[in-house]
Design a protein around this motif. Sequence first.
Motif, PDB file in Angstrom:
ATOM      1  N   PRO A 184     -22.560  21.149  -1.907  1.00 16.21           N
ATOM      2  CA  PRO A 184     -23.740  21.261  -2.893  1.00 16.21           C
ATOM      3  C   PRO A 184     -23.396  19.315  -2.872  1.00 16.21           C
ATOM      4  N   ASP A 185     -24.275  18.999  -3.021  1.00 18.69           N
ATOM      5  CA  ASP A 185     -24.243  17.338  -3.051  1.00 18.69           C
ATOM      6  C   ASP A 185     -24.484  17.226  -4.793  1.00 18.69           C
ATOM      7  N   ILE A 186     -23.719  16.479  -4.806  1.00 17.37           N
ATOM      8  CA  ILE A 186     -23.709  15.463  -6.019  1.00 17.37           C
ATOM      9  C   ILE A 186     -24.805  14.491  -6.904  1.00 17.37           C
ATOM     10  N   LYS A 187     -25.493  14.864  -7.683  1.00 18.32           N
ATOM     11  CA  LYS A 187     -26.060  13.916  -8.544  1.00 18.32           C
ATOM     12  C   LYS A 187     -25.880  13.329  -9.559  1.00 18.32           C
ATOM     13  N   TRP A 188     -25.808  11.855  -9.323  1.00 20.28           N
ATOM     14  CA  TRP A 188     -24.627  11.174 -10.292  1.00 20.28           C
ATOM     15  C   TRP A 188     -25.779  11.430 -11.988  1.00 20.28           C
ATOM     16  N   PRO A 189     -25.001  11.990 -13.587  1.00 15.80           N
ATOM     17  CA  PRO A 189     -23.592  11.331 -13.438  1.00 15.80           C
ATOM     18  C   PRO A 189     -22.619  13.057 -13.470  1.00 15.80           C
ATOM     19  N   ASN A 190     -23.518  14.106 -12.817  1.00 18.92           N
ATOM     20  CA  ASN A 190     -22.524  15.267 -13.087  1.00 18.92           C
ATOM     21  C   ASN A 190     -23.275  16.846 -12.352  1.00 18.92           C
ATOM     22  N   ASP A 191     -24.424  16.217 -12.489  1.00 18.90           N
ATOM     23  CA  ASP A 191     -25.623  17.764 -11.873  1.00 18.90           C
ATOM     24  C   ASP A 191     -25.202  18.365 -10.279  1.00 18.90           C
ATOM     25  N   LEU A 192     -24.770  19.853  -9.577  1.00 18.01           N
ATOM     26  CA  LEU A 192     -24.570  19.911  -8.712  1.00 18.01           C
ATOM     27  C   LEU A 192     -26.236  20.632  -8.155  1.00 18.01           C
ATOM     28  N   LEU A 193     -26.540  19.623  -6.882  1.00 17.93           N
ATOM     29  CA  LEU A 193     -28.381  20.628  -5.915  1.00 17.93           C
ATOM     30  C   LEU A 193     -27.391  20.807  -4.523  1.00 17.93           C
ATOM     31  N   ILE A 194     -28.119  22.001  -4.344  1.00 18.11           N
ATOM     32  CA  ILE A 194     -28.444  22.616  -2.882  1.00 18.11           C
ATOM     33  C   ILE A 194     -29.993  22.635  -2.709  1.00 18.11           C
ATOM     34  N   GLY A 195     -30.048  21.648  -1.548  1.00 15.86           N
ATOM     35  CA  GLY A 195     -31.553  21.415  -0.973  1.00 15.86           C
ATOM     36  C   GLY A 195     -32.177  20.879  -2.346  1.00 15.86           C
ATOM     37  N   GLY A 196     -31.979  19.985  -2.636  1.00 11.60           N
ATOM     38  CA  GLY A 196     -33.173  19.507  -3.567  1.00 11.60           C
ATOM     39  C   GLY A 196     -33.315  19.976  -5.115  1.00 11.60           C
ATOM     40  N   ARG A 197     -32.637  21.333  -5.226  1.00  9.59           N
ATOM     41  CA  ARG A 197     -32.469  21.549  -6.598  1.00  9.59           C
ATOM     42  C   ARG A 197     -31.347  21.918  -7.062  1.00  9.59           C
ATOM     43  N   LYS A 198     -31.670  21.998  -8.518  1.00  4.69           N
ATOM     44  CA  LYS A 198     -30.539  21.918  -9.312  1.00  4.69           C
ATOM     45  C   LYS A 198     -29.608  23.736  -9.717  1.00  4.69           C
ATOM     46  N   VAL A 199     -28.569  23.684  -8.934  1.00  2.00           N
ATOM     47  CA  VAL A 199     -27.567  24.697  -9.529  1.00  2.00           C
ATOM     48  C   VAL A 199     -26.559  24.502 -10.294  1.00  2.00           C
ATOM     49  N   ALA A 200     -26.218  23.662 -10.608  1.00  2.00           N
ATOM     50  CA  ALA A 200     -24.774  23.170 -11.553  1.00  2.00           C
ATOM     51  C   ALA A 200     -25.567  22.393 -12.534  1.00  2.00           C
ATOM     52  N   GLY A 201     -24.793  22.282 -13.574  1.00  2.00           N
ATOM     53  CA  GLY A 201     -24.322  20.617 -14.875  1.00  2.00           C
ATOM     54  C   GLY A 201     -23.631  21.038 -14.829  1.00  2.00           C
TER      55      GLY A 201
END
Length: 329
Positions: free
Chosen positions: A174-191
Motif C-alpha cells: 500500500p502507499d502511505i498518504k501523509w500523515p497516516n492514510d494507507l491507499l491502494i490504487g488511490g483508494r483508502k484502505v486504512a486510517g
Amino acid sequence: MTTDAQLLAALREHRNGYIAASEVMRRLGLSLAALDGRVADLRELGYQIEVKPHLGCRLLSSPDVLHADDLMARLPANRVVGRDIRVFKETTSTNDVAEKLARDGVKQGVVIFAESQTKGRGRLGRKWESPVGKGLWFSVLLRPQLLPTEATQLTVVGATALARAVQSQTDIAPDIKWPNDLLIGGRKVAGILTEMSAEVDRVNHVIIGIGLDVNQAASDFPPDVRKLATSLKLERGQPVHRGDLAAAILIELERDYARVCRGEFAALADEWESRCTTIGQHVTVLIGERRVQGRAESLDDSGALLLRTEHGRIERIIGGDVTVEKSRP
Ligand code: BTN
C-alpha cells in the motif's frame, strides 16, 4: 498466558505435523481429560483440531474471529505491544476504551480490538464505519519517553508497520498518504487516529487507533465513500484472515516502536518516505481555516511534513487534511 493460549501456541509450533498429546499435557500441566476439554472448547469456537491416537494433535484451521488468547499465542514472549490483548464484541470506540485504561494507570502495550464500533471516529471529527467482522478496528496504548512535539513519530510507526504487515500478508504494497492514510490504487484502505495526553514537557500516553478495511465487498461501503475506499479482499480478490493479519501488524508495531524507543527514528522515517506517495508532490494542506500550498519535501526528525511553499519558504506541518494537486510543474 492462559491455557488456551499455551495450547494454541504449542499447536502452531507444530503447524506442519502433529504434537504428541503427552507432550502437550506435560507442557501445560493438564490431564488427558482436561486436554480433551480444552480441545472441545476451541472446536466450539471454530478451530479445526485433529486428534489422532498414535500421532497426537494438529491445528488444521482457525476461524476468522478475533480471539485474544490466539493472538497472544502468536506473539513473542517478552513483547511490549500486545502484552495484554482485549477483544470486545462491540464497543463505542476502541480509542475510548484505551483512554479509560490509560487513565486507570494500565501499563503500555495493551491492545483493544472490537469486532464492531458504534461510535468509531476518524481524524478531524469524521465518522469511521466499523461493520462487524469486516475489518480490524483496534487501539494500542503506549507511554513513550518522548517530548509532545515528537509524538508524530508514533503516527509514522503506525503507518509504516501497518504497510509492512499488509504487504507481507497479501503481497500488496500500500502507499502511505501523509500523515497516516494507507491507499491502494488511490483508494483508502486504512486510517490511523493518534490521540495523546501530554504536559508541556512530557507525554503521558499516546493511543494509536487503527482502522483497516479487510473483507468488505463494495456494497458494504456507504454509497458516498464507495468510490474513495477499498478493502484488502477487493484488491486481492479473496478474503484475508483477520487473525493472521492482526498478529502480523502487532509484530511489526513492536519492531517499529522499539526503533523509536532506541532513538532510531531516522531509519524508520526513511522507510516511511520510500512508501509515501505524498513526498515530491504539490499539495494543499487545510489546517482548520488555514490553507498552505507547496511541494512536500520530506519528514523532519519529529515526523512533521516539510513543505516548500511557492515563496521558497519551508513550512513545518504537524496536522491537517492533505490534497495532492493533479498536475503541477
Ligand atoms: C482516519 O483515517 O481518519 C482515522 C481512522 C481511525 C479509525 C480507528 S478504528 C479503531 C480506532 N477507534 C476509533 O474510534 N478510531 C480508530
